[in-house]
Design a protein around this motif. Structure first.
Motif, PDB file in Angstrom:
ATOM      1  N   ARG A   1      16.418   2.906 -22.111  1.00  8.40           N
ATOM      2  CA  ARG A   1      16.641   3.408 -20.879  1.00  8.40           C
ATOM      3  C   ARG A   1      15.234   3.778 -20.496  1.00  8.40           C
ATOM      4  O   ARG A   1      14.322   4.339 -20.987  1.00  8.40           O
ATOM      5  CB  ARG A   1      17.325   4.748 -20.721  1.00  8.40           C
ATOM      6  N   GLU A   2      14.927   3.434 -19.135  1.00  2.60           N
ATOM      7  CA  GLU A   2      13.522   3.658 -18.342  1.00  2.60           C
ATOM      8  C   GLU A   2      13.619   5.099 -18.040  1.00  2.60           C
ATOM      9  O   GLU A   2      14.866   5.665 -17.726  1.00  2.60           O
ATOM     10  CB  GLU A   2      13.612   2.743 -17.057  1.00  2.60           C
TER      11      GLU A   2
ATOM     12  N   THR B   1      17.915  -1.004 -19.094  1.00  2.00           N
ATOM     13  CA  THR B   1      18.290  -0.575 -17.804  1.00  2.00           C
ATOM     14  C   THR B   1      17.605   0.546 -17.373  1.00  2.00           C
ATOM     15  O   THR B   1      16.614   1.219 -17.897  1.00  2.00           O
ATOM     16  CB  THR B   1      19.942  -0.167 -17.835  1.00  2.00           C
ATOM     17  N   GLY B   2      17.632   0.762 -16.013  1.00  2.00           N
ATOM     18  CA  GLY B   2      16.975   1.825 -15.288  1.00  2.00           C
ATOM     19  C   GLY B   2      17.259   3.518 -15.647  1.00  2.00           C
ATOM     20  O   GLY B   2      18.233   3.447 -16.652  1.00  2.00           O
ATOM     21  N   ASN B   3      16.867   4.117 -15.073  1.00  2.00           N
ATOM     22  CA  ASN B   3      16.763   5.640 -15.533  1.00  2.00           C
ATOM     23  C   ASN B   3      18.325   6.112 -15.314  1.00  2.00           C
ATOM     24  O   ASN B   3      18.820   6.744 -16.235  1.00  2.00           O
ATOM     25  CB  ASN B   3      15.870   6.389 -14.812  1.00  2.00           C
TER      26      ASN B   3
ATOM     27  N   THR C   1      16.875  -2.725  -5.277  1.00  2.00           N
ATOM     28  CA  THR C   1      16.072  -2.221  -6.615  1.00  2.00           C
ATOM     29  C   THR C   1      16.558  -3.301  -7.620  1.00  2.00           C
ATOM     30  O   THR C   1      15.462  -3.725  -8.295  1.00  2.00           O
ATOM     31  CB  THR C   1      16.257  -0.838  -6.777  1.00  2.00           C
ATOM     32  N   SER C   2      17.821  -3.411  -7.706  1.00  2.00           N
ATOM     33  CA  SER C   2      18.380  -4.077  -8.678  1.00  2.00           C
ATOM     34  C   SER C   2      18.036  -5.601  -8.617  1.00  2.00           C
ATOM     35  O   SER C   2      17.859  -6.143  -9.665  1.00  2.00           O
ATOM     36  CB  SER C   2      19.702  -3.947  -8.924  1.00  2.00           C
TER      37      SER C   2
ATOM     38  N   ASP D   1      12.852   5.422 -10.934  1.00  2.00           N
ATOM     39  CA  ASP D   1      14.292   5.246 -10.511  1.00  2.00           C
ATOM     40  C   ASP D   1      14.508   6.529  -9.394  1.00  2.00           C
ATOM     41  O   ASP D   1      13.696   7.226  -8.908  1.00  2.00           O
ATOM     42  CB  ASP D   1      15.256   5.302 -11.479  1.00  2.00           C
TER      43      ASP D   1
ATOM     44  N   TYR E   1      11.857   1.270  -7.847  1.00  2.00           N
ATOM     45  CA  TYR E   1      11.031   0.686  -8.894  1.00  2.00           C
ATOM     46  C   TYR E   1      10.066  -0.217  -8.544  1.00  2.00           C
ATOM     47  O   TYR E   1      10.117  -1.361  -7.706  1.00  2.00           O
ATOM     48  CB  TYR E   1      12.002  -0.097  -9.880  1.00  2.00           C
TER      49      TYR E   1
ATOM     50  N   MET F   1      16.106   5.096  -4.410  1.00  2.00           N
ATOM     51  CA  MET F   1      16.031   4.342  -5.738  1.00  2.00           C
ATOM     52  C   MET F   1      14.984   3.522  -5.538  1.00  2.00           C
ATOM     53  O   MET F   1      14.701   2.757  -4.665  1.00  2.00           O
ATOM     54  CB  MET F   1      17.216   3.582  -6.006  1.00  2.00           C
TER      55      MET F   1
ATOM     56  N   ASP G   1      22.100  -3.767 -14.437  1.00  2.00           N
ATOM     57  CA  ASP G   1      21.657  -3.503 -12.888  1.00  2.00           C
ATOM     58  C   ASP G   1      22.942  -3.627 -11.996  1.00  2.00           C
ATOM     59  O   ASP G   1      24.217  -3.636 -12.645  1.00  2.00           O
ATOM     60  CB  ASP G   1      20.672  -4.617 -12.472  1.00  2.00           C
TER      61      ASP G   1
ATOM     62  N   TRP H   1      14.824  -5.842  -9.978  1.00  2.00           N
ATOM     63  CA  TRP H   1      14.870  -5.757 -11.522  1.00  2.00           C
ATOM     64  C   TRP H   1      14.956  -7.202 -12.028  1.00  2.00           C
ATOM     65  O   TRP H   1      14.488  -7.562 -13.185  1.00  2.00           O
ATOM     66  CB  TRP H   1      15.880  -4.714 -11.575  1.00  2.00           C
TER      67      TRP H   1
END
Ligand code: NAD
Length: 356
Positions: A132-133, A240-242, A196-197, A137, A162, A160, A189, A200
């Motif tokens: 996890r980031e 994956t993101g936060n 954002t995704s 995010d 990144y 959101m 995502d 990503w």
């Protein structure tokens, strides 16, 4: 000689960290040279110095090659102003040390397969890693706030966000981690809905070109939440993101059903990290020799693997934990008929003895 900051904290923290320290010291017999330096953190540091993260503790954490952290928090600190609360120590450490990558393995040991609420055949042999980031995010994006809305009421809003650089560095951690495991990386995502995704996914795919030996796949987060319950063994490493990671890592930890068994790591750009069990300070059982120290001992194993680059020592510790479980030793949280109930200290001693 690696320098390790030992931050036991509150509640069961000192008891469980003491067991991991025993294990790390015992590794000296196997050529692992560590300098272990202890400092107060959390409520214990507030009591001693009026600050949950005193400058001396932060300096030690900065100077160390890695940090072994117990847990912080207790009901008696809940009324303190926010900056003085024990939990602030962890948030500040993450920020000050730039710990942007959170690694949470979810492993089901064959002996503990019945601790899960899922059917044994779904989880037996499970061994996945959620990455996890941790510093970007929607949790940190600006602008955010609550303001007057056009309809005369109020509206809340968050952003959101990144950057390419942030996505790239967490993707690299994901590919590198996959290389140390089953060489499969699933990036999660919501690229069908979120810009954002979309970025990503583009960036993760581009980074993947440099890792032809790792099989990259992509999955939407709603599907990932479902697949983790339907067939969790299809995954090796998930990146994956936060926010998505916050939710999915908690879901994944519960696949195992044993909170006292799960380690975690939070890493910076150079691989320095803070290692801690995923559980809290368990004030209800603190000081009673009841706590399960294995999550902390397994966190120390992750430290050997990811910050000290000593795979052999990490594997030795993990094998010792497996041996002890196979012998039927269990702390109170996992005790069932036919197993031998032991206390926190006895469990630590048993792991030390099983190191060989
Ligand atoms: P918790 O994880 O401390 O405890 C939840 C339940 O699991 C309790 O019944 C506890 O006895 C049990 N448990 C937890 N770890 C165990 C172990 N190693 N062995 C056996 N049983 C174990 O969560 P909580 O009760 O919500 O929070 C207690 C305190 O911990 C709060 O002050 C909270 O803020 C803090 N907390 C700290 C961290 C951290 O330091 N990283 C994380 C979560 C919660």
């Amino acid at each position: 000689m690696h320098k390790i900051a030992i931050l036991p904290g509150d509640g069961i923290g000192p008891e469980i960290v003491a067991q991991a320290v025993k294990v790390l010291r015992a590794l000296g017999r196997h050529g692992v040279a560590l300098e272990l330096v202890e400092a107060p953190v959390g409520g214990a540091a507030y009591d001693a110095a009026g600050d949950p993260l005193p400058a001396t503790t932060l300096d030690l954490a900065r100077a160390a090659d890695a940090i072994l952290f117990g847990s912080v928090g207790a009901p008696r600190y809940d009324a303190l102003p926010r900056p003085k609360r024990p939990e602030q120590a962890l948030l500040r450490l993450r920020k000050e040390l730039g710990l942007f990558a959170n690694l949470r393995p979810a492993t089901v040991h064959p002996e503990l397969v019945n601790a899960s609420t899922l059917r044994p055949e779904v989880v037996s042999g499970l061994d996945i890693l959620i990455l996890r980031e941790l510093t970007g995010d929607i949790y940190f994006g600006q602008p955010r706030g609550i303001r007057a809305a056009a309809d005369g009421g109020r509206e809340g809003f968050d952003t959101m966000r990144y950057t390419e650089a942030e996505i790239e560095r967490i993707a690299r951690v994901g590919f590198d981690a996959a290389r140390k495991r089953g060489r499969r990386l699933c990036s999660v995502d919501k690229a069908n809905v979120l810009e954002t995704s979309q970025l990503w996914r583009e960036v993760v795919t581009a980074v993947g070109a440099g890792y032809p030996d790792v099989a990259l796949s992509h999955m939407y987060v709603d599907n990932a939440a479902m697949q983790l319950l339907r067939d969790p063994k299809q995954f090796d490493v998930i990146v994956t993101g936060n926010m998505f990671g916050d939710i999915l890592s908690d879901e994944a930890s519960m696949l195992t059903g044993s909170i006292g068994m799960l380690p975690s790591a939070s890493l910076d750009e150079r691989g320095k990290g803070l290692y801690e069990p995923i559980h809290g300070s368990a004030p209800d059982i603190a000081g009673k020799n009841l706590a399960n120290p294995l999550a902390t001992i397994l966190s120390a194993a992750m430290m050997l693997r990811y910050s000290l680059d000593n795979e052999a020592a990490a594997a030795r510790v993990e094998a010792a934990v497996r041996k002890v479980l196979a012998r039927g030793l269990r702390t109170a949280d996992l005790h069932e008929p036919g197993t031998e109930r032991v206390g926190t200290g006895e469990m630590g001693d048993a792991v030390v003895a099983a190191l060989g």
